[in-house]
Design an enzyme around this catalytic site. Structure first.
Site, PDB file in Angstrom:
ATOM      1  N   HIS A   1       0.828  -1.205   0.000  1.00  0.00           N
ATOM      2  CA  HIS A   1       0.000   0.000   0.000  1.00  0.00           C
ATOM      3  C   HIS A   1       0.863   1.256   0.000  1.00  0.00           C
ATOM      4  O   HIS A   1       1.901   1.322   0.659  1.00  0.00           O
ATOM      5  CB  HIS A   1      -0.918   0.017   1.227  1.00  0.00           C
ATOM      6  N   HIS A   2       0.412   2.252  -0.753  1.00  0.00           N
ATOM      7  CA  HIS A   2       1.166   3.505  -0.869  1.00  0.00           C
ATOM      8  C   HIS A   2       1.200   4.264   0.461  1.00  0.00           C
ATOM      9  O   HIS A   2       2.049   5.138   0.663  1.00  0.00           O
ATOM     10  CB  HIS A   2       0.553   4.386  -1.956  1.00  0.00           C
ATOM     11  N   ALA A   3       0.313   3.955   1.374  1.00  0.00           N
ATOM     12  CA  ALA A   3       0.373   4.579   2.704  1.00  0.00           C
ATOM     13  C   ALA A   3       1.620   4.146   3.458  1.00  0.00           C
ATOM     14  O   ALA A   3       2.081   4.841   4.369  1.00  0.00           O
ATOM     15  CB  ALA A   3      -0.880   4.233   3.515  1.00  0.00           C
TER      16      ALA A   3
END
Length: 530
Positions: A136-138
Site C-alpha cells: 500500500h502507498h500509505a
C-alpha cells in the site's frame, strides 16, 4: 508506534470501489531449476521480514476516524494472508500474464492485515516464473519500495542459502515471525492475544504492541482537533509559497504574485524560475475511472537511452520523459485526440533523507510540468523537455516543494476521510489537475537473485485515481535495461499495448544516423505485444 502523516493517510482516503492505492512490481525470473517456489519464498520472507517494517505492520484505526491511524505490529501475523500462488493456462504468454496481474492489481488490500501481498505465478513460457508484489502507498513510496524489494534479493544465486539459519519453515513459523534481532528497526510484539479486526486495543494508556490505547487515542485526537486551525493556517501559508506550481491553483489570477508575497513573508529570498502555464487539456484518458485495470510491460536498452542523452547533453531522465511525451503524442494522434497544448504531468520526487530511511510511509513531493506533446519534431521535442524539466529541477533544488503534504494537512482528519473520494471524483469529471503521472525510479545495474533465481526484468506498476487520470507510466532501470510498466483503465485507454510500442518508435526517432553508427547497441524493446 508511529502515527500516519496526513500524506500517508490520504493514500488510504483515496481508496474507493474504483481506486486501489497500492504500488506494485512484476519480477520475471529464471526459475533456477524449480528453486523459486512457494516454500522457498515463505522461508525467505519469514527470515527477512524484520528488515522491512512495512511488511509486518498493520493499521490501528482511531475510533470514528477522529484522527489518522497508527502503525501497529500484527500479533496474529499469518503469511497465508499475504503469499499466494497461481498457474497460468497454456501457453502462458505475456498477454495472459498481463491479464492475470491486472486482475490482482485491481483488488484492494485487506486492511485487517499488514498491507502487502506477494503472488508467485507459474506456467510462463520458456519455463520462467513471475513474482508480483504489491504494498500500500500509505506504507511506502517509490524509493522505500525499491529498498523493501532489495531486502529480499541477493547479489549471488546462493545468497539466500548463505544467510539462512533455519533450513525449513514449520507451520507455526508460517503463522508468526520468529524473534527479531535486537538491532532490527521494528521489534516483534510479545502479546499473543487473538484479534480478528484491524483495530483491537486495550483501554489503557498503551497496549503491548506499542499503540496508544483507546483513551490515549481519543485524547490525542481531541488535542489535534483543537490545535488544527493553527496548523491548517500554517499549512496554507507554506503551500501558498508554491501556489504558482500547484495544479489548478496556478491558474488563479494573481497566483504568481501571491506566491511571491508568501515567500517574502516567510523570509525566502531565493529567486525561483517561473513555470510555464499548467492549464490541463482534455484527453481520452482523463476523467472518472472504473474498477478495472489493463496493463502492459516491456524494456528498452538503457545504453541506447544514455547514448541519446550523451549525444544531446541531457540527462537520462529527460530522455525518458521525451520518450513518454512522444509515445503519448503518437497514441493520441492515432485517435485524432491530440490537444493543441502540452499535456501536464506530475513527476514524483523522493525527498527521503538518510535519517528517515527506516521510517514507514511517504517522503515524496512532486514536480508538475508541461510535456511538449504539441511539438511535431522529435529533436525539438527533446530540447523542449530538457528546457522545461531543467527549469522545474532548478526550482525544486532551490526550495523542495512541500505543497503536496501541506495540502493534505489543511482539513481535519475526520473531514478529509469523508470528503476526499467525492472531491477526487468531482475533480476528475470537471477539472482534472493533471493528465497523468510519470515516474522514473533508479535501480541497480547488476543482476539480482530471488531464492536463487535470476531476476530478468522488474516492471513497476502504480496507482490510478480519478484525479490523476486513467493512465500511469512508471519505469525502473535495472541491469542495463529500462523496464516500463503501464497501467490503464480500459474505459479510458482502449489499447495499452499500443502505447508501449510507441515507446520503441520514439527511441528510434532519437537514434539518428550519427548516434546509430557510433553508439547503437542493437538492443531494442523487449515488447510483449505484436
Amino acid at each position: 508506534m508511529r502515527q500516519l502523516t496526513a500524506l500517508d493517510a490520504q493514500f488510504l482516503n483515496v481508496e474507493t470501489a474504483t481506486t486501489a492505492a497500492h504500488v506494485a512490481g512484476l519480477a520475471i525470473l529464471d526459475p533456477a531449476d524449480g528453486a523459486v517456489n512457494r516454500a522457498a519464498l515463505a522461508e525467505l520472507l519469514l527470515e527477512r521480514l524484520h528488515l522491512s517494517p512495512a511488511l509486518s505492520l498493520r493499521l490501528a484505526e482511531v475510533p470514528l476516524r477522529l484522527d489518522h491511524p497508527y502503525w501497529a505490529e500484527d500479533p496474529e501475523f499469518d503469511l497465508g494472508n499475504h503469499l499466494f500462488e497461481l498457474t497460468l493456462p497454456a501457453p502462458g504468454d505475456d498477454w495472459q500474464l498481463a491479464d492475470a496481474v491486472a486482475e490482482i492489481h485491481a483488488r484492494r488490500l485487506d486492511r485487517a492485515h499488514p498491507l502487502w501481498e506477494m503472488h508467485l505465478i507459474n506456467g510462463l513460457t520458456d519455463g520462467r516464473v513471475a513474482v508480483y508484489t504489491k504494498v500500500h502507498h500509505a506504507a511506502i513510496d517509490g524509493v522505500s519500495g525499491a529498498e523493501t524489494l532489495a531486502t529480499l534479493l541477493d547479489l549471488t544465486p546462493d545468497g539466500h542459502l548463505k544467510r539462512r539459519d533455519i533450513p525449513t519453515a514449520s507451520a507455526d513459523r508460517l503463522r508468526r515471525p520468529g524473534p527479531r534481532p535486537t538491532t532490527a528497526p521494528i521489534h516483534a510484539a510479545n502479546d499473543t492475544r487473538p484479534t480478528t479486526a484491524a483495530v483491537q486495543v486495550a483501554d489503557d494508556t498503551r497496549t503491548p504492541e506499542g499503540v496508544p490505547g483507546l483513551a490515549a487515542m481519543l485524547a490525542g485526537a481531541a488535542m489535534r482537533t483543537a490545535t488544527h486551525p493553527v496548523r491548517a493556517v500554517q499549512s496554507v501559508v507554506r503551500a501558498a509559497e508554491d501556489l504558482d506550481a500547484i495544479p489548478l491553483a496556478a491558474g488563479i489570477p494573481g497566483a504568481k504574485l501571491i506566491a511571491k508575497a508568501a515567500r517574502l513573508v516567510a523570509g525566502d529570498r531565493h529567486h525561483r524560475p517561473e513555470l510555464p502555464s499548467l492549464a490541463v487539456p482534455r484527453t481520452p484518458f482523463n476523467g472518472p475511472i472504473s474498477a478495472r485495470r489493463h496493463l502492459s510491460f516491456g524494456s528498452l536498452s538503457l545504453k541506447d537511452v544514455k547514448n541519446v542523452a550523451k549525444a544531446h547533453s541531457m540527462s537520462v531522465n529527460d530522455v525518458v520523459m521525451t520518450l513518454c511525451a512522444s509515445a503519448l503524442r503518437s497514441w493520441l494522434r492515432e485517435r485524432d485526440a491530440l490537444p493543441e497544448t502540452p499535456l501536464i504531468v506530475a513527476v514524483p520526487v523522493a525527498i527521503r533523507t538518510a535519517g528517515a530511511k527506516d521510517l514507514v510511509g511517504n517522503q515524496i513531493s512532486a514536480m508538475v510540468a508541461p510535456m511538449p506533446t504539441n511539438v511535431p519534431d522529435p529533436k525539438e521535442r527533446l530540447q523542449a523537455v530538457g528546457s522545461v524539466m531543467g527549469r522545474a529541477k532548478r526550482r525544486f533544488a532551490l526550495a523542495p516543494a512541500t505543497w503536496l503534504s501541506e495540502l493534505c494537512s489543511v482539513l481535519p482528519a475526520p473531514l478529509t476521510s469523508l470528503a476526499t473520494p467525492a472531491i477526487f471524483r468531482l475533480a476528475g469529471m470537471a477539472f482534472p489537475p493533471i493528465n497523468l503521472i510519470i515516474s522514473n525510479v533508479p535501480g541497480p545495474q547488476f543482476p539480482l537473485y530471488l531464492c536463487g533465481g535470476r531476476v530478468l526484468s522488474y516492471y513497476p506498476l502504480s496507482v490510478l485515481t480519478d484525479v490523476s487520470g486513467g493512465l500511469n507510466i512508471t519505469c525502473f532501470s535495472y541491469d542495463g535495461m529500462l523496464d516500463f510498466g503501464i497501467v490503464a483503465c480500459p474505459e479510458r485507454m482502449d489499447d495499452v499495448w499500443g502505447l508501449l510500442g510507441h515507446l520503441r518508435t520514439a527511441l528510434d526517432e532519437l537514434l539518428d544516423e550519427r548516434v546509430g553508427d557510433e553508439f547503437r547497441d542493437g538492443v531494442g524493446i523487449d515488447l510483449v505485444a505484436g
